[in-house]
Enzyme design. Structure first.
Site, short mmCIF file in Angstrom:
data_model
loop_
_atom_site.label_atom_id
_atom_site.label_comp_id
_atom_site.label_asym_id
_atom_site.label_seq_id
_atom_site.Cartn_x
_atom_site.Cartn_y
_atom_site.Cartn_z
N GLU A 99 44.02 -12.42 -8.23
CA GLU A 99 44.90 -12.85 -10.04
C GLU A 99 44.81 -14.44 -10.21
OE1 GLU A 99 48.19 -10.53 -11.66
OE2 GLU A 99 46.77 -9.16 -12.37
N HIS A 131 40.94 -1.32 15.49
CA HIS A 131 39.71 -0.02 15.92
C HIS A 131 39.22 1.05 14.10
CE1 HIS A 131 41.55 0.36 19.77
NE2 HIS A 131 42.55 -0.72 19.26
N LYS A 150 42.18 -3.70 -20.35
CA LYS A 150 43.54 -3.25 -21.40
C LYS A 150 43.17 -3.08 -22.54
CE LYS A 150 47.18 -5.78 -18.28
NZ LYS A 150 48.21 -6.82 -18.75
#
Ligand SMILES: O=P(O)(O)OC[C@H]1O[C@](O)(CO)[C@@H](O)[C@@H]1O
Length: 457
Positions: A289, A311, A425
């Site tokens: 951000e 792994h 938003k």
């Protein structure tokens, strides 16, 4: 001899250690001018009071009421649920999972050092329903944490809790942590007379772990928040040195910027400690951000945990594209170590392990992995913590916050805003019919409809 404080070792980023893919003295010289200008900008911001996170480690006016409240909640409640998302949840979650008792939930209340703290974080109904159904709501406090006071995920969860508790219990069992003046939650706090603490306007959500947003849940969990702040204050002092080579945050931020210029824009945080797993999520938000806001420059953060990801991700880090920089975190002294018993010593695969400890194995895996990457010309930096305790975690968090702010200026972006999250938003609110979002609804309606040739059913 273990060091008494956090050590940043950037040797494996250098040409002399890893060959042509490493940084040369000339690279650092080329950075110096930009670093001086970034330093000046940071200090101007600091002087103007706009760099709120910088003064938090020893700001008693913010720290003390937060700790008092957190300690009170630890005494009064069995459970604390944080209703918050992003920067209003990730910092406290990272610290509690690093320093709290990881299996404390299994202990009876009398043997726990604080309340059980839950971070539903997401607005996924399956998680939230399951949590509410299992909690004894009568002994649960809800911390509603939102800087803006308007985040849909958090306010929706609050509405659900309000209905379950009823408004008279809501006021006794809920505390709001939000902007001191502005926002819808602050208005409710005023209208209904809720208990609340402020998040200072000059501190962005992702830098807010040392405000009430982080400190209240941290103290409620029984974690030593004072030492956390002390560690952060010690690191801040080190991060005030003007020179790139003396300042760990500048060196860390500067190295990331230099490698990014060479196409290494995937930045991996790789702690070798389960306790630091959630620090990875906190780092990802902080780095993405703050720095991801230009079409031409900007890193992609990634988190891993050692040795587990040896792994999984390691193959890609070792032989995939040369576009990554790894920051290892090692721990010199594990909180608990466990000796590996000797048995089947006639088999080599068992024999060399017996008599060592799991802590030694984990640290050898970190060193071996860094050395293997270096052999392949792949750079890394290593942050070594003396141990995973409150002081070191405070140092670690402040180091990354300061490095992020510094890197922002090197990248030429504003590290303290996040304009790119607004469109999502707006369109979400339009989909839910929020009054005032008619123009956004039109934007949605104007979008091309799905191409049936590419929708397989
Ligand atoms: O604390 P708030 O205002 O609820 O915001 C939560 C998060 O949402 C964001 O704005 C991103 O949408 C983050 O920057 C912030 O940490």
């Amino acid at each position: 001899m273990p060091s008494s404080r956090l050590v940043l070792d950037a040797s494996l980023a250098l040409e002399g250690q890893i060959g042509v893919h490493g940084l040369s003295a000339g690279d650092f010289t080329s950075l110096e001018e930009a670093a001086e200008s970034a330093h000046r900008k940071l200090w101007e911001l600091r002087g103007s009071g706009a760099l709120g996170f910088w003064s938090l480690p020893d700001d008693a006016a913010i720290r003390d009421p937060a700790l008092e409240l957190g300690e009170e909640l630890a005494r009064r409640f069995e459970n604390v649920v944080v209703l918050g998302i992003g920067g209003s949840s990730l910092g406290a979650k990272a610290v509690i999972s690093a320093l709290g008792d990881r299996f404390g939930d299994l202990l009876p209340r009398s043997r726990r050092s604080g309340a059980r703290v839950f971070f539903p974080d997401n607005s996924d109904p399956a998680t939230f329903t399951a949590l509410l159904e299992r909690l004894d709501l009568g002994s649960t406090c809800f911390l509603v944490i939102t800087k803006s006071g308007s985040t849909a995920e958090t306010l929706s969860q609050l509405l659900v809790v309000r209905e379950r508790l009823g408004s008279s219990k809501l006021i006794q069992q809920t505390v709001a942590i939000t902007d001191p003046e502005e926002g819808p939650l602050r208005r409710i706090v005023r209208e209904e007379g809720w208990r609340s603490l402020p998040i200072p306007p000059s501190v962005g959500g992702r830098f807010s772990v040392l405000t009430a947003a982080g400190l209240v849940p941290i103290a409620a969990a029984g974690v030593d928040a004072r030492s956390l702040c002390k560690g952060a204050a010690e690191m801040r002092e080190r991060c005030e040195a003007p020179s790139l080579r003396k300042n760990p945050a500048y060196l860390l931020g500067g190295i990331h910027r230099l490698f990014d210029r060479r196409g290494r824009n995937i930045h991996v945080l790789f702690p070798y400690a389960d306790a630091l797993r959630d620090v990875g999520d906190w780092f990802v938000q902080l780095w993405a951000e703050s720095l991801g806001k230009s079409e031409t420059v900007g890193p992609t953060p990634l988190r891993a945990v050692g040795a587990t990801d040896q792994h999984s991700l390691l193959q890609l880090l070792a032989q995939g594209p040369q576009d990554k920089l790894v920051s290892f975190i090692g721990v010199e002294e594990p909180a608990t170590d466990l000796e590996i018993p000797r048995a089947w010593t006639e088999h080599e695969a068992f024999a060399y392990l017996g008599g060592k400890t799991l802590g030694r194995l984990l640290d050898a895996e970190r060193q071996g992995t860094a050395a293997a990457l270096a052999e392949g010309g792949r750079p890394s930096v290593t942050i070594r913590l003396p141990r995973v305790d409150a002081r070191s975690v405070g140092e670690l968090l402040f180091l990354w916050e300061a490095a992020t702010a510094f890197a922002g200026f090197l990248y030429g972006v504003d590290p303290f805003n996040q304009p790119g999250v607004e469109a999502s938003k707006q369109l979400t609110q339009a989909l839910l019919g929020r009054p005032g979002s008619e123009a956004h609804a039109k934007r949605l309606a104007a979008r091309p409809s799905p191409d049936p040739a590419f929708v397989l059913d």
